[in-house]
Structures are given as C-alpha cells and as structure tokens.
Design an enzyme around this catalytic site. Structure first.
Site, short mmCIF file in Angstrom:
data_model
loop_
_atom_site.label_atom_id
_atom_site.label_comp_id
_atom_site.label_asym_id
_atom_site.label_seq_id
_atom_site.Cartn_x
_atom_site.Cartn_y
_atom_site.Cartn_z
N ARG B 56 -9.78 25.16 -40.59
CA ARG B 56 -11.10 24.57 -40.36
C ARG B 56 -11.12 23.05 -40.53
NH1 ARG B 56 -11.80 29.43 -41.22
NH2 ARG B 56 -10.38 29.11 -42.93
N THR B 57 -10.55 22.57 -41.62
CA THR B 57 -10.65 21.14 -41.89
C THR B 57 -9.96 20.34 -40.78
OG1 THR B 57 -10.66 21.60 -44.24
CG2 THR B 57 -10.19 19.34 -43.60
N LYS B 85 12.36 15.57 -45.31
CA LYS B 85 13.65 14.91 -45.57
C LYS B 85 13.58 14.07 -46.83
CE LYS B 85 14.20 14.69 -40.60
NZ LYS B 85 13.74 13.87 -39.49
N ARG B 106 -4.16 15.93 -45.92
CA ARG B 106 -4.20 17.00 -46.93
C ARG B 106 -2.80 17.09 -47.53
NH1 ARG B 106 -6.57 22.97 -46.16
NH2 ARG B 106 -8.46 21.73 -46.40
#
Lengths: 161, 306
Positions: B56-57, B85, B106
C-alpha cells in the site's frame, strides 16, 4: 586560590599538577578510571581512595590523577558514572578551579544505543547523539535516530562494559 | 510550512500543517473524482527506496506522484541493489538524491529515515523505519477520522492489537495526543505500547491502558485495529487466545456505537472478520484509498508552492 586542606589529603599525598575527582559515588572509582581509559599502563600516577568518610558523613571515593587534563567528553563520562562528583583542578599544589560535574544536555559519540535495531548500530558513517529528558527525578537520554530512551543505569552498564 | 521539509516523524509536522494537508487532500480527491488532470509535479522525479516489502505505501506514493504529473524511479528488488552488496544507507541516499527531487524510503532499521534525511540533498519522506515511525500513514489515518467527524477534540479513540511492534500506532498516538481526545490502548500485556513512546506524549493523562476490549466497545468513536503478528508468539495456542480476544466480528461490531468507525492500516489477517466489511462502520478500505490523496497533498506541499 585555596590550598587543599590537610584533613582532605590525610590518606594520600597531595599532587602537584593534575586533577582530583572528589565525592565519587562510593564504589564507583574504578568505573571512573575505566571510562577515562586509565589503566596501569597509561603512564599516569594515580591515587585512589574507596569508601572513605566524607565531611557530610557519607562515604565517597576519591581519585587523584597527576598531569591529567580533562576534556569535555571525559567530564560527561564522569557525570554519567557519578553525577555528584566534584572536580578539582590542581596546579602547583593548589586548587586552581573547583566545580561540580553536571549531566550533559546532549551527549555525542559516547553512548552506544542499546536498541540493536537502531541504525547507529549498523555500519553507517554516523556518531550517536543522545539528548537528556527529565521526568520527575529521573534522567533519560533519547537517541536522536531511533528515539528510544536509556536510563542512566543502562548507560553506565553500557559504557563500563 | 512543509516546503522542502523532510518528514521523518509526525513531530516534524505542526497541527496547522496537518489541517492544511487535509484541505489539500480533499481538493485532490474532488478534482480526481471529476476526472481533472493535475500537472503540478510535471518534470519532477520521486525516488522510492523500499528496503522492506510494502504494498500500500509504495503503490500509493507512486500513484500519488503519477497523479500529480510527476514520475517515479525505483529499485524493484532491494536484494538485487547495491544495499545487498553492503552499501550504507548514507551512500545509497547520496546517490539517489542526485537522481531525484524527493525520496520516499522504507527501511527495516529504526532511525534509518533520520539518517537518510541528514545525507540527502533533497527532502526525504519516511515510509516506515523498523518498528519506529510511519508519519504519512498517520496523516491518512487522521484524515479518515477528520472526514467522518470533522475534528478530534472530544473523541474517544481506541488503539487495539499489537501496540508494541506496530509502527503505525507509534506515530498515531503522538499525533492524536496533541488534541483533546481520549485514547484507550487495548492490547495483550505482552504487546503494550512501549514506554519510550508514552514518554514522548504531551498529554499522557488522556491515555488509558486496558487489556479488555469489552470495556470500550460501546464508548469509542474510533477503533484503530492493528495486526497481531503470529511470529511474535512462541506458543501458537497463546496467539489463538489473544486473537480471539481482540478480533472484530459481527457480534463485536453489534456492541459498537452506530456512529463509530473501524480503521486498520492493512493488511488484516484475523483481527477483522470479512463478515463486517460491508458494515458502514468499516472504513479501512476508504482509509487505504485516502492514502493516495493524502500523499499527493504531502508531496505537493513539499515540492510545490503550497
């Protein structure tokens, strides 16, 4: 300039130049030396008194370190270990300056955040920053990044490990 | 004023700006419902960096930017990116900020958004950092309440479920506590709201803790229900007991006020029985839909002229 009184220096000799950390919470002198990174190998002449009677009747620890100058970060560390400690700066056998330590409003690069999931515990190019909050008689330090708080006891445990 | 500001936690946004976001979100909602085209972000680029899964975000931010006439660059699979990495967040953000006008991130670690904001040359919006903050979710939660009630003062709002690990409630309680609303926290003892969140509240006397949902069912105006994650429980029998006490089904909902509403940041699992989805008090899908309008308003206020 005040001369150190004789009764205050009965058990160990006066120092010529350096610092006397007085009124350390009894039993905490070794922790103070530990956070100052003073070991037997660091070259400083150190005198230490533990659990001696203070003029107010309570017990205290005292540490004298010759030729030592304290930086801001070291004062912050001492205040966290023993918030009631006093610092005497000695020059030529006399007290040049005397003051109480005080808990810092902001602590940079000293405390390791105890939240393992805080980004400061990852390999990021940042130093920890904590700011003090007072809740009644309790002092808390809040991480600038993850916003978790640590108590003084938790910080002491963390920095003396 | 949100112009050129980072939004890392809800404390970065004043009450005045919160209501400004609502007004702008309402305007965008109206314009889109009329089929109007918006071009305020024409030529602007949003970088979305999601180091943790999101549906959703991420979708609503990308949809918001497209609907504003802007474009989006993204890392489709964080595991294939340089982060896997060993690149630091700081370096990733320095790079991404040179490619874009605004970054939405996020990350699984708490504080990552604050760090990103310090290394970015463009505004950073926190799309959720570990169990830390999720400020834009809070704004759309507040917007949905505001649409229904027009205000927060005098409301009784219950936050129920996992209040310990759920980052949406950590942001939401801070925002709600700025208003004259009563907040009930209903959770199992093991999933209570952490002290480090409670200690940030301006008006902690307006917060009531409880473990019993029945105590608030007929009193609350808003029920904000969060997912109780099975993986938090060592013994699945404990999970079954907890979920039974904190789930909303037809019987639970029948005890609620007629004017009350149910919100959920989604995804829901067992906390809300689909049998109540058609009840007019079930507002969680409208809440998710509002995510686009609210994020349009936020991006437009940060990059536009307000």
């Amino acid at each position: 300039m005040n001369k150190l009184s004789e009764e205050k220096t009965l058990k160990i000799s006066k120092i010529e130049d350096g610092i006397v950390i007085d009124h350390i919470h009894p039993g905490s002198a070794l922790e103070v030396l530990s956070v100052l990174k003073i070991t037997g190998k660091s070259g400083f002449t150190v005198s230490l008194l533990m659990n001696v009677r203070s003029s107010n009747g309570n017990n205290k620890d005292v540490v004298k370190i010759e030729k030592k100058k304290l930086r801001k970060k070291e004062l912050d560390l001492i205040s966290i270990i023993s918030p009631n400690a006093t610092i005497n700066i000695v020059e030529n056998f006399a007290i040049k300056e005397k003051f109480n330590v005080s808990l810092p409003e902001r602590v940079d690069d000293i405390i390791k955040c105890q939240n393992q999931n805080c980004v400061t515990n990852a390999k990021e190019p940042v130093k920890t920053v904590f700011t003090m909050e007072k809740k009644g008689d309790t002092h808390l330090y809040r991480c600038h990044y993850c916003e978790r708080t640590m108590t003084l006891e938790e910080i002491r445990n963390s920095i003396t490990k | 004023m949100l112009k050129k500001k980072d939004i890392v936690n809800i404390g970065d946004i004043s009450n005045e700006d919160i209501f400004k976001v609502f007004e702008n979100a309402s305007q965008f909602k109206k314009k889109l419902s009329k089929g109007e085209k918006i071009k305020s972000m024409d030529g602007r680029i949003m970088a979305t960096l999601f180091f943790e899964p999101s549906t959703r975000t991420r979708l609503s931010f990308e949809s918001a930017m497209h609907r504003l006439g802007g474009s989006v660059i993204t890392v489709s699979e964080p595991k294939s990116s340089s982060a896997s990495k060993g690149e630091t967040v700081a370096d990733t953000i320095r790079m991404a900020s040179s490619y874009s006008d605004i970054i939405v991130m996020r990350h699984p670690m708490e504080g990552a958004a604050r760090l990103a904001a310090e290394f970015s040359s463009v505004p950073v919006i926190n799309g959720g950092d570990g169990s830390g903050q999720h400020p834009t979710q809070t704004l759309l939660d507040l917007f949905t309440i505001w649409e229904k009630f027009g205000n927060f003062n005098g409301l009784h709002i219950t936050l129920a479920g996992d209040l310990k690990y759920g980052r949406t409630v950590h942001s939401l309680i801070r925002a709600l506590n700025r208003f004259d609303a009563t907040i009930s926290l209903v959770s199992p003892a093991s999933l209570e709201m952490p002290d480090h969140i409670i200690s940030t509240l301006r008006n902690p006397e307006r917060v009531i803790k409880s473990t019993n949902l029945d105590e608030v069912l007929n009193r609350s105006d808003v029920f904000y229900i969060t997912r109780i994650q099975k993986e938090r429980f060592v013994d699945l029998n404990d999970y079954a007991k907890v979920i039974g006490s904190y789930s909303f089904d037809a019987e639970t909902v029948s005890k609620m006020k007629k004017t009350a509403i149910m919100l959920h940041p989604l995804p829901r699992v067992d906390e809300i029985n689909p049998e109540v989805d058609n009840d007019p008090r079930a507002m969680y899908f409208r809440q998710a839909e509002n995510g686009v309008f609210v994020r349009m308003a936020i991006v437009d206020m940060i990059l536009g002229g307000e």
